[in-house]
Design an enzyme around this catalytic site. Structure first.
Site, PDB file in Angstrom:
ATOM      1  N   ARG A 215       0.838  -1.202   0.000  1.00  0.00           N
ATOM      2  CA  ARG A 215       0.000   0.000   0.000  1.00  0.00           C
ATOM      3  C   ARG A 215       0.879   1.262   0.000  1.00  0.00           C
ATOM      4  O   ARG A 215       0.885   2.037   0.950  1.00  0.00           O
ATOM      5  CB  ARG A 215      -0.885  -0.050   1.246  1.00  0.00           C
ATOM      6  N   TYR A 268       9.079  42.216   5.852  1.00  0.00           N
ATOM      7  CA  TYR A 268       8.538  42.506   7.180  1.00  0.00           C
ATOM      8  C   TYR A 268       9.559  42.241   8.285  1.00  0.00           C
ATOM      9  O   TYR A 268      10.313  41.257   8.237  1.00  0.00           O
ATOM     10  CB  TYR A 268       7.306  41.634   7.449  1.00  0.00           C
TER      11      TYR A 268
END
Length: 375
Positions: A215, A268
């Site tokens: 899987r 900033y």
């Protein structure tokens, strides 16, 4: 203009990775395409995987499965986590994973009302502590679910707690618990039951966990779950010597090039101040596009095949890179955030390490918010 980055998805790479996984595991592949195929686009990826012959697709919630059905995909679709979308399971022929007896009873009652039979898988909690049957009476619960009218148990599954298998003793304990229960349950459920637990890490490093099907998720998209690629190539690893191909390249283009004097703050908070006369490239990608603010002053991008440091705070919509002494840099030039350019490469693992996270999060956020194109 399009905001943010462009994620180019190489479907041939996905197909090659699937082939690699098949060659290693020699088992049917349940391909995990949840979270929009880890940011790669579940519809297009699933279509290619189905063309390549995967036995089953797996998603997290039913709406993901419905989207694949509406796109014309008719392969079996396993739904890992959804407990409440009963009508979707029947209307779109999805296969729910059952985690507790009450959920199974609800599905059985609905199946009887509809005069239908519904294929299901049962999850066993072997140590993840998240979902799955977990009472001491595990076998009794399995027998109860298997005996409910309208339900056809087609699989048993579990989930490893250590996604990267860095320390395998706990995974071995989980596998022993699952294998012991499997041995007891198969004579009751029937020999056709598909048992699966092997995620990408197990496919690449834990042969004993292959069981009836594997899987994989992350490995399909070209990345090992091991934080260090050398870990994959270590002696004893099943996948030693194999190369996964990253399927995603994330690009943008320079929005503006600015000449800044020495001592000029950038962005900033003035966390970066130029120490010399500098050339700064402004890029139209920010944290709203999945490029994390934590990468401020803490990452590099590729410009003209060279590494350029990200400087200043990453903004909501923009970020800056120092391209001083990069000859001929101009507005519109390509910038690679993830992938190769020239002889350089920035990997998802690198970005994840700098951001203090895992590759899964980088792919699903940056890939998921970028405009996707396929080749």
């Amino acid at each position: 203009m399009h905001r943010g980055a462009v994620a180019e998805i190489d479907l041939d790479a996905v197909a090659d990775n699937l082939g690699l996984i098949r060659n290693i595991a020699q088992r049917p592949v349940i391909a995990v395409v949840k979270a929009d195929a880890y940011g790669h686009g579940a519809v297009e990826v699933s279509k290619r995987l189905v063309t390549e012959g995967v036995s089953c697709l797996a998603v997290a919630f039913s709406e993901e499965g419905v989207r694949l059905r509406n796109a014309g995909i008719d392969a079996p679709i396993l739904v890992f986590f959804d407990k409440w979308s009963t009508s979707d399971f029947f209307d779109y022929h999805l296969i729910p994973v059952i985690h507790d007896v009450p959920s199974a009873v609800r599905l059985s009652e609905d199946a009887k009302k509809r005069g239908r039979r519904l294929a299901v898988h049962i999850e066993i909690d072997t140590g993840m502590g998240r979902l799955g049957l977990h009472r001491d009476e595990l076998l009794e619960d399995i027998i109860t679910i298997a005996g409910l009218d309208g339900l056809v148990v087609e699989g048993l599954m579990s989930h490893f707690s250590d996604a990267d298998m860095a320390e395998r003793s706990y995974a071995e304990k989980q596998l022993r618990k699952f294998a012991g229960l499997r041995e007891k349950a198969l004579p009751i459920l029937g020999k056709e039951i598909v048992c699966h637990i092997a995620n990408s890490a197990a496919v690449l490093s834990f042969k004993e966990a292959y069981l009836d099907a594997v899987r994989p998720g992350l490995a399909l998209y070209g990345y090992s779950p091991f934080s260090d690629s050398a870990q994959l190539r270590a002696p004893g690893k099943v996948g030693s010597g194999f190369d996964l191909r990253p399927a995603m390249t994330v690009r943008t283009r320079i929005l503006s090039v600015r000449k800044l004097h020495k001592g000029t703050p950038v962005s900033y908070g003035r966390t970066f101040v130029t120490a010399r006369e500098s050339l700064v490239a402004v890029l139209p990608v920010g944290y709203a596009d999945g490029y994390g603010r934590i990468l401020s002053n803490n990452a590099e991008v590729l410009v003209g095949g060279r590494r350029a440091p990200v400087i200043g705070r990453v903004c909501m919509d923009l970020m800056m890179a120092d391209v001083t002494n990069f000859e001929g840099v101009a507005e519109g030039d390509e910038v690679v955030l993830i992938g190769k350019q020239g002889g350089e490469e920035i990997t998802v693992h690198e970005i994840a390490r700098r951001a203090g996270t895992i590759s899964y999060e980088v792919l699903t956020t940056l890939g998921g918010r970028s405009k996707r194109v396929y080749k």
